[in-house]
Design a protein around this motif. Structure first.
Motif, mmCIF file in Angstrom:
data_model
loop_
_atom_site.group_PDB
_atom_site.id
_atom_site.type_symbol
_atom_site.label_atom_id
_atom_site.label_comp_id
_atom_site.label_asym_id
_atom_site.label_seq_id
_atom_site.Cartn_x
_atom_site.Cartn_y
_atom_site.Cartn_z
ATOM 1 N N GLU A 17 26.905 10.241 -94.823
ATOM 2 C CA GLU A 17 27.231 8.830 -94.644
ATOM 3 C C GLU A 17 26.294 7.968 -95.486
ATOM 4 O OE1 GLU A 17 27.715 5.509 -91.081
ATOM 5 O OE2 GLU A 17 27.218 7.580 -90.577
ATOM 6 N N ASN A 18 25.019 8.354 -95.543
ATOM 7 C CA ASN A 18 24.056 7.608 -96.365
ATOM 8 C C ASN A 18 24.425 7.665 -97.844
ATOM 9 O OD1 ASN A 18 22.553 6.870 -94.147
ATOM 10 N ND2 ASN A 18 21.084 8.543 -94.367
ATOM 11 N N ASP A 19 24.896 8.843 -98.299
ATOM 12 C CA ASP A 19 25.324 8.981 -99.693
ATOM 13 C C ASP A 19 26.473 8.017 -99.992
ATOM 14 O OD1 ASP A 19 23.497 11.064 -100.082
ATOM 15 O OD2 ASP A 19 24.995 12.629 -99.685
ATOM 16 N N ILE A 20 27.419 7.935 -99.092
ATOM 17 C CA ILE A 20 28.593 7.076 -99.291
ATOM 18 C C ILE A 20 28.189 5.605 -99.288
ATOM 19 C CG2 ILE A 20 30.788 6.340 -98.258
ATOM 20 C CD1 ILE A 20 31.098 9.319 -97.351
ATOM 21 N N VAL A 21 27.331 5.220 -98.348
ATOM 22 C CA VAL A 21 26.862 3.827 -98.291
ATOM 23 C C VAL A 21 26.130 3.471 -99.587
ATOM 24 C CG1 VAL A 21 25.223 2.279 -97.127
ATOM 25 C CG2 VAL A 21 26.775 3.707 -95.777
ATOM 26 N N SER A 22 25.299 4.370 -100.067
ATOM 27 C CA SER A 22 24.562 4.130 -101.308
ATOM 28 C C SER A 22 25.522 3.944 -102.482
ATOM 29 C CB SER A 22 23.622 5.307 -101.577
ATOM 30 O OG SER A 22 22.968 5.154 -102.804
ATOM 31 N N LEU A 23 26.534 4.791 -102.557
ATOM 32 C CA LEU A 23 27.523 4.659 -103.636
ATOM 33 C C LEU A 23 28.304 3.352 -103.524
ATOM 34 C CD1 LEU A 23 28.861 8.321 -103.859
ATOM 35 C CD2 LEU A 23 27.510 7.102 -105.580
ATOM 36 N N GLU A 24 28.659 2.964 -102.321
ATOM 37 C CA GLU A 24 29.373 1.699 -102.131
ATOM 38 C C GLU A 24 28.526 0.516 -102.597
ATOM 39 O OE1 GLU A 24 30.272 1.969 -97.943
ATOM 40 O OE2 GLU A 24 32.237 2.876 -98.309
ATOM 41 N N GLN A 25 27.232 0.572 -102.316
ATOM 42 C CA GLN A 25 26.332 -0.504 -102.754
ATOM 43 C C GLN A 25 26.227 -0.538 -104.274
ATOM 44 O OE1 GLN A 25 22.813 0.538 -100.535
ATOM 45 N NE2 GLN A 25 23.451 -0.625 -98.723
ATOM 46 N N ARG A 26 26.141 0.641 -104.877
ATOM 47 C CA ARG A 26 26.058 0.705 -106.346
ATOM 48 C C ARG A 26 27.343 0.176 -106.973
ATOM 49 N NH1 ARG A 26 24.456 6.540 -108.133
ATOM 50 N NH2 ARG A 26 24.638 5.541 -110.172
ATOM 51 N N ILE A 27 28.488 0.523 -106.398
ATOM 52 C CA ILE A 27 29.773 0.045 -106.927
ATOM 53 C C ILE A 27 29.843 -1.478 -106.818
ATOM 54 C CG2 ILE A 27 32.268 -0.002 -106.478
ATOM 55 C CD1 ILE A 27 31.989 3.005 -105.708
ATOM 56 N N ALA A 28 29.430 -2.009 -105.673
ATOM 57 C CA ALA A 28 29.452 -3.468 -105.492
ATOM 58 C C ALA A 28 28.549 -4.152 -106.519
ATOM 59 C CB ALA A 28 29.020 -3.824 -104.072
ATOM 60 N N ALA A 29 27.388 -3.580 -106.777
ATOM 61 C CA ALA A 29 26.468 -4.163 -107.759
ATOM 62 C C ALA A 29 27.073 -4.105 -109.153
ATOM 63 C CB ALA A 29 25.130 -3.429 -107.717
ATOM 64 N N LEU A 30 27.710 -2.992 -109.494
ATOM 65 C CA LEU A 30 28.344 -2.861 -110.812
ATOM 66 C C LEU A 30 29.518 -3.836 -110.956
ATOM 67 C CD1 LEU A 30 28.268 1.017 -111.249
ATOM 68 C CD2 LEU A 30 26.965 -0.673 -112.567
ATOM 69 N N GLU A 31 30.302 -3.996 -109.898
ATOM 70 C CA GLU A 31 31.419 -4.943 -109.951
ATOM 71 C C GLU A 31 30.912 -6.363 -110.193
ATOM 72 O OE1 GLU A 31 33.276 -4.129 -106.149
ATOM 73 O OE2 GLU A 31 34.767 -2.812 -107.073
ATOM 74 N N LYS A 32 29.798 -6.685 -109.563
ATOM 75 C CA LYS A 32 29.212 -8.013 -109.735
ATOM 76 C C LYS A 32 28.762 -8.212 -111.184
ATOM 77 C CE LYS A 32 25.805 -11.122 -107.777
ATOM 78 N NZ LYS A 32 24.740 -11.308 -106.801
ATOM 79 N N LYS A 33 28.126 -7.191 -111.762
ATOM 80 C CA LYS A 33 27.674 -7.273 -113.155
ATOM 81 C C LYS A 33 28.858 -7.429 -114.101
ATOM 82 C CE LYS A 33 23.277 -4.864 -112.911
ATOM 83 N NZ LYS A 33 22.478 -3.737 -113.377
ATOM 84 N N VAL A 34 29.935 -6.691 -113.857
ATOM 85 C CA VAL A 34 31.132 -6.788 -114.706
ATOM 86 C C VAL A 34 31.700 -8.192 -114.639
ATOM 87 C CG1 VAL A 34 33.533 -6.012 -114.930
ATOM 88 C CG2 VAL A 34 31.707 -4.327 -114.626
ATOM 89 N N GLU A 35 31.764 -8.746 -113.431
ATOM 90 C CA GLU A 35 32.280 -10.110 -113.279
ATOM 91 C C GLU A 35 31.402 -11.109 -114.043
ATOM 92 O OE1 GLU A 35 32.660 -11.031 -109.117
ATOM 93 O OE2 GLU A 35 34.181 -9.482 -108.815
ATOM 94 N N GLU A 36 30.087 -10.905 -113.978
ATOM 95 C CA GLU A 36 29.167 -11.802 -114.684
ATOM 96 C C GLU A 36 29.348 -11.696 -116.194
ATOM 97 O OE1 GLU A 36 25.297 -10.672 -113.266
ATOM 98 O OE2 GLU A 36 25.593 -11.601 -111.309
ATOM 99 N N LEU A 37 29.572 -10.482 -116.692
ATOM 100 C CA LEU A 37 29.745 -10.281 -118.129
ATOM 101 C C LEU A 37 31.073 -10.829 -118.614
ATOM 102 C CD1 LEU A 37 28.316 -6.666 -118.526
ATOM 103 C CD2 LEU A 37 27.280 -8.808 -119.313
ATOM 104 N N GLU A 38 32.095 -10.762 -117.791
ATOM 105 C CA GLU A 38 33.396 -11.269 -118.186
ATOM 106 C C GLU A 38 33.425 -12.779 -118.205
ATOM 107 O OE1 GLU A 38 36.151 -9.504 -115.416
ATOM 108 O OE2 GLU A 38 36.403 -7.722 -116.639
ATOM 109 N N GLY A 39 32.561 -13.376 -117.436
ATOM 110 C CA GLY A 39 32.531 -14.842 -117.389
ATOM 111 C C GLY A 39 33.710 -15.381 -116.594
#
Length: 105
Positions: free
Chosen positions: A79-101
């Motif tokens: 469960e910890n592995d999955i939560v960690s991956l979900e957090q990483r995905i959310a952070a990456l999605e945020k970065k992509v949104e920031e780069l796309e403007g």
């Protein structure tokens, strides 16, 4: 009585699946047959139920440990592995949104 108690305890795993009512019935039968003094019956029932609860707890712990070991050997994510991956995905999605403007459609 001590020998009788030892025999009852030697049932081992069987004691963990026996209901309190069944234990009481067996002890009552022993009292009726004169193999157990009536004043010892409640104490015996209590000890047998307590022992059954202890064994059930030990079995539960053993099974949980074995399941964890097998899941680990099979590299099943925790469960910890999955939560960690979900957090990483959310952070990456945020970065992509920031780069796309800002989007203008």
């Amino acid at each position: 009585m001590s020998d009788l108690f030892k025999k009852a305890i030697s049932l081992g795993l069987g004691l963990t699946v026996v209901s309190k009512e069944k234990v009481e019935k067996v002890v009552d039968d022993l009292v009726k047959r004169g193999e157990l003094a009536p004043d010892e019956s409640k104490a015996l029932v209590s000890r047998l139920i307590e022992r059954g609860d202890e064994e059930q707890s030990q079995i539960k712990t053993f099974i949980q440990d074995q399941v964890k070991r097998v899941l680990s050997e099979l590299d099943v994510p925790t469960e910890n592995d999955i939560v960690s991956l979900e957090q990483r995905i959310a952070a990456l999605e945020k970065k992509v949104e920031e780069l796309e403007g800002p989007r203008s459609e």
